[in-house]
Design a protein around this motif. Structure first.
Motif, PDB file in Angstrom:
ATOM      1  N   LEU A   1       0.828  -1.210   0.000  1.00 16.14           N
ATOM      2  CA  LEU A   1       0.000   0.000   0.000  1.00 16.14           C
ATOM      3  C   LEU A   1       0.860   1.256   0.000  1.00 16.14           C
ATOM      4  O   LEU A   1       0.516   2.249  -0.655  1.00 16.14           O
ATOM      5  N   THR A   2       1.989   1.245   0.720  1.00 15.59           N
ATOM      6  CA  THR A   2       2.869   2.421   0.723  1.00 15.59           C
ATOM      7  C   THR A   2       3.444   2.666  -0.671  1.00 15.59           C
ATOM      8  O   THR A   2       3.716   3.818  -1.035  1.00 15.59           O
ATOM      9  N   LEU A   3       3.633   1.614  -1.438  1.00 16.08           N
ATOM     10  CA  LEU A   3       4.105   1.772  -2.815  1.00 16.08           C
ATOM     11  C   LEU A   3       2.975   2.275  -3.713  1.00 16.08           C
ATOM     12  O   LEU A   3       3.187   3.145  -4.560  1.00 16.08           O
ATOM     13  N   THR A   4       1.786   1.755  -3.506  1.00 17.02           N
ATOM     14  CA  THR A   4       0.648   2.092  -4.360  1.00 17.02           C
ATOM     15  C   THR A   4       0.266   3.565  -4.252  1.00 17.02           C
ATOM     16  O   THR A   4       0.064   4.235  -5.272  1.00 17.02           O
ATOM     17  N   VAL A   5       0.147   4.095  -3.039  1.00 16.80           N
ATOM     18  CA  VAL A   5      -0.342   5.471  -2.864  1.00 16.80           C
ATOM     19  C   VAL A   5       0.626   6.479  -3.471  1.00 16.80           C
ATOM     20  O   VAL A   5       0.203   7.551  -3.939  1.00 16.80           O
ATOM     21  N   PHE A   6       1.902   6.148  -3.486  1.00 15.85           N
ATOM     22  CA  PHE A   6       2.876   7.053  -4.113  1.00 15.85           C
ATOM     23  C   PHE A   6       2.512   7.303  -5.570  1.00 15.85           C
ATOM     24  O   PHE A   6       2.528   8.447  -6.045  1.00 15.85           O
TER      25      PHE A   6
ATOM     26  N   VAL B   1       1.837  -2.550 -10.255  1.00 14.05           N
ATOM     27  CA  VAL B   1       2.924  -3.501 -10.012  1.00 14.05           C
ATOM     28  C   VAL B   1       3.291  -3.579  -8.536  1.00 14.05           C
ATOM     29  O   VAL B   1       3.898  -4.557  -8.090  1.00 14.05           O
ATOM     30  N   SER B   2       2.923  -2.539  -7.774  1.00  8.45           N
ATOM     31  CA  SER B   2       3.160  -2.601  -6.334  1.00  8.45           C
ATOM     32  C   SER B   2       2.431  -3.777  -5.712  1.00  8.45           C
ATOM     33  O   SER B   2       2.800  -4.259  -4.636  1.00  8.45           O
ATOM     34  N   ASN B   3       1.362  -4.229  -6.409  1.00  6.77           N
ATOM     35  CA  ASN B   3       0.576  -5.356  -5.908  1.00  6.77           C
ATOM     36  C   ASN B   3       0.777  -6.626  -6.731  1.00  6.77           C
ATOM     37  O   ASN B   3       0.178  -7.660  -6.439  1.00  6.77           O
ATOM     38  N   PHE B   4       1.616  -6.533  -7.783  1.00  6.97           N
ATOM     39  CA  PHE B   4       1.915  -7.713  -8.592  1.00  6.97           C
ATOM     40  C   PHE B   4       2.824  -8.683  -7.834  1.00  6.97           C
ATOM     41  O   PHE B   4       2.640  -9.890  -7.877  1.00  6.97           O
ATOM     42  N   TYR B   5       3.834  -8.106  -7.177  1.00 10.77           N
ATOM     43  CA  TYR B   5       4.846  -8.930  -6.520  1.00 10.77           C
ATOM     44  C   TYR B   5       4.492  -9.086  -5.037  1.00 10.77           C
ATOM     45  O   TYR B   5       4.998  -8.366  -4.185  1.00 10.77           O
ATOM     46  N   ARG B   6       3.607 -10.016  -4.780  1.00 10.86           N
ATOM     47  CA  ARG B   6       3.074 -10.213  -3.435  1.00 10.86           C
ATOM     48  C   ARG B   6       4.020 -11.087  -2.608  1.00 10.86           C
ATOM     49  O   ARG B   6       4.692 -11.974  -3.148  1.00 10.86           O
ATOM     50  N   SER B   7       4.039 -10.839  -1.301  1.00 11.69           N
ATOM     51  CA  SER B   7       4.928 -11.592  -0.422  1.00 11.69           C
ATOM     52  C   SER B   7       4.608 -13.085  -0.454  1.00 11.69           C
ATOM     53  O   SER B   7       5.502 -13.928  -0.342  1.00 11.69           O
ATOM     54  N   GLN B   8       3.326 -13.425  -0.634  1.00 14.41           N
ATOM     55  CA  GLN B   8       2.953 -14.834  -0.640  1.00 14.41           C
ATOM     56  C   GLN B   8       3.414 -15.569  -1.899  1.00 14.41           C
ATOM     57  O   GLN B   8       3.388 -16.801  -1.960  1.00 14.41           O
ATOM     58  N   ASP B   9       3.833 -14.809  -2.919  1.00 14.56           N
ATOM     59  CA  ASP B   9       4.326 -15.421  -4.158  1.00 14.56           C
ATOM     60  C   ASP B   9       5.833 -15.605  -4.150  1.00 14.56           C
ATOM     61  O   ASP B   9       6.409 -16.108  -5.123  1.00 14.56           O
ATOM     62  N   SER B  10       6.479 -15.160  -3.078  1.00 18.80           N
ATOM     63  CA  SER B  10       7.927 -15.280  -2.965  1.00 18.80           C
ATOM     64  C   SER B  10       8.319 -16.757  -2.807  1.00 18.80           C
ATOM     65  O   SER B  10       7.587 -17.527  -2.175  1.00 18.80           O
ATOM     66  N   PRO B  11       9.444 -17.212  -3.359  1.00 19.64           N
ATOM     67  CA  PRO B  11      10.476 -16.446  -4.062  1.00 19.64           C
ATOM     68  C   PRO B  11      10.334 -16.457  -5.582  1.00 19.64           C
ATOM     69  O   PRO B  11      11.100 -15.812  -6.270  1.00 19.64           O
ATOM     70  N   LYS B  12       9.351 -17.205  -6.124  1.00 24.92           N
ATOM     71  CA  LYS B  12       9.263 -17.347  -7.577  1.00 24.92           C
ATOM     72  C   LYS B  12       8.685 -16.103  -8.247  1.00 24.92           C
ATOM     73  O   LYS B  12       9.094 -15.726  -9.347  1.00 24.92           O
ATOM     74  N   PHE B  13       7.692 -15.484  -7.634  1.00 29.96           N
ATOM     75  CA  PHE B  13       7.025 -14.293  -8.167  1.00 29.96           C
ATOM     76  C   PHE B  13       6.515 -14.514  -9.592  1.00 29.96           C
ATOM     77  O   PHE B  13       6.576 -13.606 -10.438  1.00 29.96           O
ATOM     78  N   LEU B  14       6.018 -15.700  -9.860  1.00 33.51           N
ATOM     79  CA  LEU B  14       5.548 -16.008 -11.219  1.00 33.51           C
ATOM     80  C   LEU B  14       4.364 -15.131 -11.612  1.00 33.51           C
ATOM     81  O   LEU B  14       4.242 -14.724 -12.783  1.00 33.51           O
ATOM     82  N   LEU B  15       3.484 -14.832 -10.667  1.00 34.35           N
ATOM     83  CA  LEU B  15       2.341 -13.975 -10.968  1.00 34.35           C
ATOM     84  C   LEU B  15       2.810 -12.585 -11.390  1.00 34.35           C
ATOM     85  O   LEU B  15       2.339 -12.033 -12.393  1.00 34.35           O
ATOM     86  N   GLY B  16       3.737 -12.023 -10.638  1.00 38.03           N
ATOM     87  CA  GLY B  16       4.242 -10.684 -10.956  1.00 38.03           C
ATOM     88  C   GLY B  16       4.908 -10.649 -12.319  1.00 38.03           C
ATOM     89  O   GLY B  16       4.661  -9.735 -13.123  1.00 38.03           O
ATOM     90  N   HIS B  17       5.755 -11.653 -12.594  1.00 41.89           N
ATOM     91  CA  HIS B  17       6.421 -11.697 -13.901  1.00 41.89           C
ATOM     92  C   HIS B  17       5.409 -11.871 -15.027  1.00 41.89           C
ATOM     93  O   HIS B  17       5.517 -11.241 -16.091  1.00 41.89           O
TER      94      HIS B  17
END
Length: 477
Positions: free
Chosen positions: A70-75, A404-420
């Protein structure tokens, strides 16, 4: 700012007493380093939260993964909102006043981020950081158009945009060094990242009040003949270099309703969104590949340095051939291949392959972005329309940062396939936008060639009022 152009356009005669390359070198030396430093500090101050996160920011402020996102998104929401009003302010005030002023503001806010004590405090700071930083990039792009003609634009845009790449490298290096201050003044190392970089921004902003030239007419480093050469180059582009154009709301409306601006917004969105993903999450992505936080900071450096070099080299060729879309086609292909490699490496748990894919993606993105923004600035005529159109173009793309601030979610770590995968989807949408723009520009140029208008058919006033819609105007392909 336009008043000087108003006095010169239409009165300039080409002169043989000047050396073209020498004048361009003088402009480059006096203008580009200052613009590069401004953008470098901007990119540092918006992206250093990614470095601070892996040094303990989230833990110290007791933040959850969704709160950090959220801190990334509001910026990005306030950042995008600020761009059109800021460019209109730039038209009303001198660049030497407006650009340093907003820089002092965001530098102060960055410094204060180092003393926040809660998630709420950080959230408010990021809101105001976006509001104050938003005007810099579209303002700088517009500023270059009052100095450089269309055939000289992309190389210069790439030079100062590459500061973003260098900023990415320095961000990791500085974070690595500054974090060694952990404990000094009873402050955590991540706090010093914000404090030191924020203070540096304010110092540079104060210096820039005296180092930014408002127009070629006021450039003391140019002789009269050299000033005439600059205005002559601008006037050859047609109505892109306007006379003393007074503000009218129709210019704003024209920018918001122009088909090319609307299509180009998606091209910009497709590039700036993944760029923000890299700047905000690259240290985390590398960290999650199994490297320590220190190694993760340092491993970002070769990626950004290579991207900067590639961007400048490609921009030079693009200007030399006065061509944009062919280079964009190739670069989009490079980005797509890079994402496929990244996802393959992540899925197979091969850190080296993932790193190589991100490397390729970054080089493609940081090279394509100057070409994208130069292409639309080349094809917008009318100073107010150009200022507003560029702000819309950049502003809409910056909304991608909120996504994209919400693409790379902590629960998708470490692969981040959703974000990519989502970033790859945006790149494919952008490629479609490039095709539409190219075909649209070709169609308009062909129709105007068939009409056979010449410069003498319309009065200068009529050409000015029509801007890039004038039948004498030709779009850059």
């Amino acid at each position: 700012m336009e008043a000087a152009i108003a006095e010169k356009l239409g009165e300039v005669e080409p002169t043989a007493r000047v050396n073209d390359a020498r004048i361009l070198r003088k402009l480059d030396i006096r203008l580009i380093p200052m613009l590069a430093v401004l953008y470098l500090m901007s990119f540092l101050d918006r992206g250093n939260i990614g470095n601070a996160k892996i040094e303990g920011l989230a833990e110290d402020l007791h933040m959850t993964g969704s709160q950090y996102a959220l801190t990334l998104t509001v910026f990005f929401l306030t950042y995008a909102f600020a761009e059109v009003p800021s460019n209109l302010m730039l038209k009303c005030l001198k660049p030497s006043i407006w650009l340093p002023s907003i820089m002092v503001a965001w530098g102060t806010i960055t410094t204060l981020m180092g003393i926040v004590e809660s998630f709420n405090g950080l959230l408010v700071a990021r809101l105001f950081l976006g509001l104050t930083e938003g005007g810099l990039y579209p303002g700088v792009i517009y500023y270059t158009t009052i100095w450089y003609s269309r055939k000289h634009a992309q190389f210069r845009n790439a030079l100062f945009f590459s500061a973003a790449s260098i900023a990415g490298a320095f961000s990791g290096l500085l974070a690595f060094a500054i974090n060694k201050m952990d404990g000094i003044g009873n402050l955590a190392g991540w706090r010093w990242i914000f404090i030191i970089e924020g203070i540096a921004t304010v110092v540079i902003a104060v210096m820039s009040f005296f180092l930014i030239y408002d127009s070629p007419e006021e450039a003391s480093f140019l002789t009269d003949d050299e000033k005439n050469w600059v205005y002559d180059q601008l006037s050859r582009d047609g109505p892109i270099a306007q006379r003393n154009e007074k503000f009218r709301w129709k210019f704003v409306t024209a920018a918001f309703t122009d088909w090319q601006v609307l299509v180009a917004m998606f091209m910009n969105l497709s590039l700036i969104s993944p760029i923000y993903a890299i700047s905000l999450f690259l240290p985390t992505i590398i960290n999650n590949l199994g490297y320590t936080s220190t190694d993760a900071q340092l491993l970002t450096i070769p990626i950004y340095i290579s991207a900067a070099i590639t961007a400048v080299v490609v921009a030079w060729y693009s200007d030399r051939h006065l061509s944009r879309s062919p280079f964009l086609f190739v670069l989009y292909g490079v980005i797509i291949v890079g994402y496929l490699i990244t996802m393959a490496g992540a899925a197979a748990d091969i850190p080296g392959l993932t790193y190589a894919g991100v490397f390729i993606v970054a080089c493609g993105l940081y090279t394509a972005f100057p070409c994208n923004v130069t292409w639309i600035s080349n094809n917008l005529a009318g100073s107010y329309k150009r200022a507003v159109g560029l702000a819309i173009h950049v502003g809409f793309g910056n909304l991608g940062g909120a996504m994209v601030s919400n693409f790379y979610r902590s629960q998708d770590s470490p692969k981040f396939l959703l974000g990519h995968g989502l970033s790859l989807m945006l790149v494919l949408i952008g490629l479609v936008a490039v095709v539409i723009l190219r075909l649209g520009y070709q169609h308009c140029n062909r129709k105007r060639d068939e009409l056979g208008y010449t410069q003498g058919t319309l009065s200068p006033e009529e050409i000015e009022s029509l801007g890039d819609k004038a039948p004498t105007y030709r779009y850059i392909l």
